[in-house]
Write an enzyme that holds these catalytic residues in place. Structure first.
Site, PDB file in Angstrom:
ATOM      1  CG  ASN A  14      -0.939   8.330   3.671  1.00  0.00           C
ATOM      2  OD1 ASN A  14      -0.378   9.040   4.514  1.00  0.00           O
ATOM      3  ND2 ASN A  14      -0.449   8.152   2.446  1.00  0.00           N
ATOM      4  CD  GLU A  18       1.757  11.346  -1.971  1.00  0.00           C
ATOM      5  OE1 GLU A  18       1.864  11.493  -0.741  1.00  0.00           O
ATOM      6  OE2 GLU A  18       0.661  11.277  -2.558  1.00  0.00           O
ATOM      7  CD  GLU A  27      -1.566   3.894  -1.859  1.00  0.00           C
ATOM      8  OE1 GLU A  27      -2.608   4.281  -1.347  1.00  0.00           O
ATOM      9  OE2 GLU A  27      -0.469   4.470  -1.708  1.00  0.00           O
ATOM     10  N   GLY A  82      -6.332   8.388   1.209  1.00  0.00           N
ATOM     11  CA  GLY A  82      -5.632   9.646   1.433  1.00  0.00           C
ATOM     12  C   GLY A  82      -6.631  10.759   1.721  1.00  0.00           C
ATOM     13  CB  SER A 104      -9.215   8.599  -6.228  1.00  0.00           C
ATOM     14  OG  SER A 104      -8.235   9.531  -6.643  1.00  0.00           O
ATOM     15  CG  HIS A 162       2.674   6.722  -0.203  1.00  0.00           C
ATOM     16  ND1 HIS A 162       2.694   7.793  -1.065  1.00  0.00           N
ATOM     17  CD2 HIS A 162       1.374   6.410  -0.002  1.00  0.00           C
ATOM     18  CE1 HIS A 162       1.441   8.118  -1.362  1.00  0.00           C
ATOM     19  NE2 HIS A 162       0.623   7.287  -0.729  1.00  0.00           N
ATOM     20  N   GLY A 170      -4.751  10.841  -5.588  1.00  0.00           N
ATOM     21  CA  GLY A 170      -5.031  12.271  -5.481  1.00  0.00           C
ATOM     22  C   GLY A 170      -5.543  12.888  -6.774  1.00  0.00           C
ATOM     23  CE  LYS A 173      -1.625  10.772   0.213  1.00  0.00           C
ATOM     24  NZ  LYS A 173      -1.748  10.790  -1.237  1.00  0.00           N
TER      25      LYS A 173
END
Ligand code: PGA
Length: 259
Positions: free
Chosen positions: A8, A97, A171, A238, A217, A95, A177, A10
């Site tokens: 991903n 985010e 997740e 990510g 991560s 997701h 992150g 992003k």
């Protein structure tokens, strides 16, 4: 079941960087046959990615988000149909985010899954708890609720039960992150909860055929261990998916265990 490694990106890698990534991604056909490799570039880079893939490449592309409508006055949005036209075959939905930065709710995720289906995209539903929710002992409640926002819908449950492809990604928000990774045991625990709930909703056989990816991560260093944990069928990566070298190492960890 073939392991899944999904990248991903992003809001990283515009068109030139996407071309550069795919030029430098060094994976043999046999490695791509052993693992299902998915890449989610920004929507604007999907068409370029499709053009940069070798003919017959096994890599599949996806879109990070879709709007529920097919077209219309929705400035700044992308429909599932447009993503398909650009070359996408998968769609991330929900997701963390999207949920936490853009206020996406359970009902939104259901509408987006339905839009993905309408266009022929495979939905990849992301679920995960925040640190506060985990510390309050609400892991199971939160992730099952997020799954049920979609599978609680009769039509969607029927579609998954009949065998329409569907992927899940666990997740934990506190691991995205942050460099904090869930331990393989943490991942297995959450995946086990999701699997059991799937079994109750759509039956044991079908539930076992659904890949549940871990994200948060993931790196070339920890991917192998996570991918060997019970109930972990793949990883959603990510930061470590942005570099073709580190992404290829994660794909290898999923294939033959070497990095
Ligand atoms: P990360 O992101 O690997 O950078 O933690 C994972 C994700 O958000 O999909």
């Amino acid at each position: 079941m073939r392991k899944v490694v999904a990248g991903n990106w992003k809001m990283n890698h515009g068109m030139a960087a996407t071309r550069g990534f795919l030029d430098r991604l060094d994976l043999a056909d046999s490695e791509l046959e052993a693992v299902l490799v998915l890449l989610f570039p920004p929507a604007i880079s999907i068409g370029v990615a499709r053009g940069a893939l070798r003919p017959g490449s096994q890599i599949r592309l996806g879109v990070q988000n879709v709007h529920e409508a097919e077209h219309g006055a929705f400035t700044g949005e992308t429909s599932a149909e447009m993503a398909v036209e650009a070359g996408a075959a998968y769609a991330l939905v929900g997701h963390s985010e999207r949920r936490h930065l853009f206020g996406e709710t359970g009902p939104d995720t259901l509408r987006k899954v339905a839009a993905a289906r309408r266009a022929g995209l495979v939905p990849v539903l992301c679920v995960g708890e925040t640190l506060v929710e985990r510390q309050a002992g609400r892991l199971a409640t939160v992730i099952v609720e997020q799954l049920d926002a979609v599978l609680g819908d009769e039509r969607e449950a029927g579609s998954v039960e009949r065998g329409d492809p569907f992927l899940l990604a666990y997740e934990p928000v506190w691991a995205i992150g942050t460099g904090e990774t869930a331990t393989p045991a943490d991942a297995s625990e959450a995946h086990g909860i999701l699997r059991l709930h799937l079994e109750e909703r759509i039956g044991v056989d079908r539930a076992r055929a659904i890949s549940i990816l871990y994200g948060g991560s993931v790196s070339p260093e920890n991917a192998g261990e996570l991918l060997r944990a019970p109930d972990v069928d793949g990883v959603l990566v990510g930061g470590a998916s942005l570099d073709p070298g580190s992404f290829a190492r994660i794909v290898r960890a999923a294939g033959d265990g070497s990095v």
